[in-house]
Design a protein around this motif. Sequence first.
Motif, mmCIF file in Angstrom:
data_model
loop_
_atom_site.group_PDB
_atom_site.id
_atom_site.type_symbol
_atom_site.label_atom_id
_atom_site.label_comp_id
_atom_site.label_asym_id
_atom_site.label_seq_id
_atom_site.Cartn_x
_atom_site.Cartn_y
_atom_site.Cartn_z
ATOM 1 N N THR A 56 4.746 -3.691 0.441
ATOM 2 C CA THR A 56 5.964 -2.897 0.214
ATOM 3 C C THR A 56 6.241 -1.976 1.390
ATOM 4 N N ILE A 57 5.180 -1.329 1.901
ATOM 5 C CA ILE A 57 5.326 -0.439 3.059
ATOM 6 C C ILE A 57 5.748 -1.227 4.288
ATOM 7 N N GLU A 58 5.189 -2.427 4.420
ATOM 8 C CA GLU A 58 5.534 -3.281 5.554
ATOM 9 C C GLU A 58 7.021 -3.653 5.519
ATOM 10 N N GLU A 59 7.507 -4.028 4.352
ATOM 11 C CA GLU A 59 8.923 -4.378 4.220
ATOM 12 C C GLU A 59 9.825 -3.181 4.500
ATOM 13 N N ALA A 60 9.403 -1.998 4.050
ATOM 14 C CA ALA A 60 10.180 -0.789 4.311
ATOM 15 C C ALA A 60 10.246 -0.489 5.802
ATOM 16 N N SER A 61 9.140 -0.761 6.498
ATOM 17 C CA SER A 61 9.107 -0.541 7.941
ATOM 18 C C SER A 61 10.078 -1.471 8.659
ATOM 19 N N TYR A 62 10.112 -2.739 8.212
ATOM 20 C CA TYR A 62 11.049 -3.697 8.810
ATOM 21 C C TYR A 62 12.497 -3.280 8.547
ATOM 22 N N ASP A 63 12.763 -2.764 7.344
ATOM 23 C CA ASP A 63 14.123 -2.333 6.999
ATOM 24 C C ASP A 63 14.588 -1.172 7.870
ATOM 25 N N LEU A 64 13.628 -0.369 8.330
ATOM 26 C CA LEU A 64 13.958 0.781 9.189
ATOM 27 C C LEU A 64 14.041 0.404 10.664
ATOM 28 N N GLY A 65 13.887 -0.882 10.963
ATOM 29 C CA GLY A 65 14.071 -1.354 12.334
ATOM 30 C C GLY A 65 12.826 -1.374 13.186
ATOM 31 N N VAL A 66 11.656 -1.199 12.579
ATOM 32 C CA VAL A 66 10.409 -1.226 13.350
ATOM 33 C C VAL A 66 9.982 -2.679 13.548
ATOM 34 N N GLY A 67 9.515 -3.008 14.752
ATOM 35 C CA GLY A 67 9.091 -4.364 15.056
ATOM 36 C C GLY A 67 7.792 -4.743 14.368
ATOM 37 N N LYS A 68 7.483 -6.037 14.393
ATOM 38 C CA LYS A 68 6.289 -6.539 13.714
ATOM 39 C C LYS A 68 5.000 -5.980 14.322
ATOM 40 N N PHE A 69 4.945 -5.925 15.664
ATOM 41 C CA PHE A 69 3.722 -5.450 16.308
ATOM 42 C C PHE A 69 3.457 -3.985 15.978
ATOM 43 N N LYS A 70 4.500 -3.144 16.097
ATOM 44 C CA LYS A 70 4.347 -1.713 15.806
ATOM 45 C C LYS A 70 4.027 -1.477 14.331
ATOM 46 N N THR A 71 4.628 -2.288 13.469
ATOM 47 C CA THR A 71 4.342 -2.165 12.033
ATOM 48 C C THR A 71 2.876 -2.463 11.757
ATOM 49 N N PHE A 72 2.368 -3.529 12.380
ATOM 50 C CA PHE A 72 0.965 -3.883 12.172
ATOM 51 C C PHE A 72 0.034 -2.833 12.758
ATOM 52 N N TRP A 73 0.363 -2.349 13.961
ATOM 53 C CA TRP A 73 -0.535 -1.442 14.680
ATOM 54 C C TRP A 73 -0.568 -0.042 14.077
ATOM 55 N N TYR A 74 0.612 0.458 13.689
ATOM 56 C CA TYR A 74 0.697 1.853 13.250
ATOM 57 C C TYR A 74 0.698 2.025 11.729
ATOM 58 N N ILE A 75 0.942 0.958 10.978
ATOM 59 C CA ILE A 75 1.028 1.098 9.522
ATOM 60 C C ILE A 75 -0.057 0.287 8.806
ATOM 61 N N ILE A 76 -0.083 -1.027 9.072
ATOM 62 C CA ILE A 76 -1.014 -1.887 8.346
ATOM 63 C C ILE A 76 -2.455 -1.650 8.782
ATOM 64 N N LEU A 77 -2.677 -1.568 10.083
ATOM 65 C CA LEU A 77 -4.043 -1.415 10.608
ATOM 66 C C LEU A 77 -4.733 -0.155 10.088
ATOM 67 N N PRO A 78 -4.069 1.018 10.095
ATOM 68 C CA PRO A 78 -4.724 2.206 9.513
ATOM 69 C C PRO A 78 -5.042 2.051 8.023
ATOM 70 N N CYS A 79 -4.192 1.304 7.302
ATOM 71 C CA CYS A 79 -4.426 1.110 5.860
ATOM 72 C C CYS A 79 -5.657 0.247 5.591
ATOM 73 N N ILE A 80 -5.881 -0.746 6.434
ATOM 74 C CA ILE A 80 -7.009 -1.659 6.218
ATOM 75 C C ILE A 80 -8.224 -1.304 7.073
ATOM 76 N N LYS A 81 -8.160 -0.166 7.745
ATOM 77 C CA LYS A 81 -9.254 0.257 8.624
ATOM 78 C C LYS A 81 -10.600 0.337 7.912
ATOM 79 N N PRO A 82 -10.682 0.906 6.681
ATOM 80 C CA PRO A 82 -11.987 0.935 6.000
ATOM 81 C C PRO A 82 -12.589 -0.452 5.797
ATOM 82 N N GLY A 83 -11.753 -1.437 5.460
ATOM 83 C CA GLY A 83 -12.250 -2.801 5.285
ATOM 84 C C GLY A 83 -12.721 -3.412 6.587
#
Length: 205
Positions: free
Chosen positions: A100-127
């Motif tokens: 859901t956060i990823e889709e919201a990031s795309y809707d706000l105009g953020v690219g795939k790489f930046k979305t993965f690096w700044y949003i998804i990666l910190p979320c899955i960092k513990p794993g």
Amino acid sequence: DAFFNTIIVATTSTIVSTVVGTISAFGLHKYNFRFKEFINTLLYIPIVIPEIVLGISLLSVYTLMKLELGLFTIILAHIVFSIPYVIVSVRSTLSKSISTIEEASYDLGVGKFKTFWYIILPCIKPGIVSGASLAFTLSLDDVIISYFTAGPGSNTLPLNIYSIIKTGITPDVNALSTIVLLLVISILSISTIYNVKKLKMEAER
């Protein structure tokens, strides 16, 4: 020499398996494709299969491919059994909320790489951290798979210790074991102190 070989194998296999495992976990979580369930089932084979069976199987594959046994074959073997652990660990941190956060990031105009690096990666960092730690630990003390995939001049510390204890434990083994134990305790202590300070700073905010 055996100790340094062990560090090289463990570090290299951990880095590769963490990168491949993280990307694979994200792909398996996000996309639906043919044979997805079959691949999910295959992931658990290196985890549940006896190490001696996996070691003999890898040796047979290397023989068919005519690969010369050495550090490279040990690293490949460790990558093979480490990737599933990383995938399982990373997938446990992936959830629908991340999508859901990823889709919201795309809707706000953020690219795939930046979305993965700044949003998804910190979320899955513990794993990622837990998967990498598990992969490094398993690689560091592996004996059976390394025994079948090692070649001349590629002796690792666990294999060296295993061969030495057949005739008696020498002071060298005791000294090296003490150094490794102190190193692990130091790393854990530093990590604990850092985490405690980080929690205090967040609480003060």
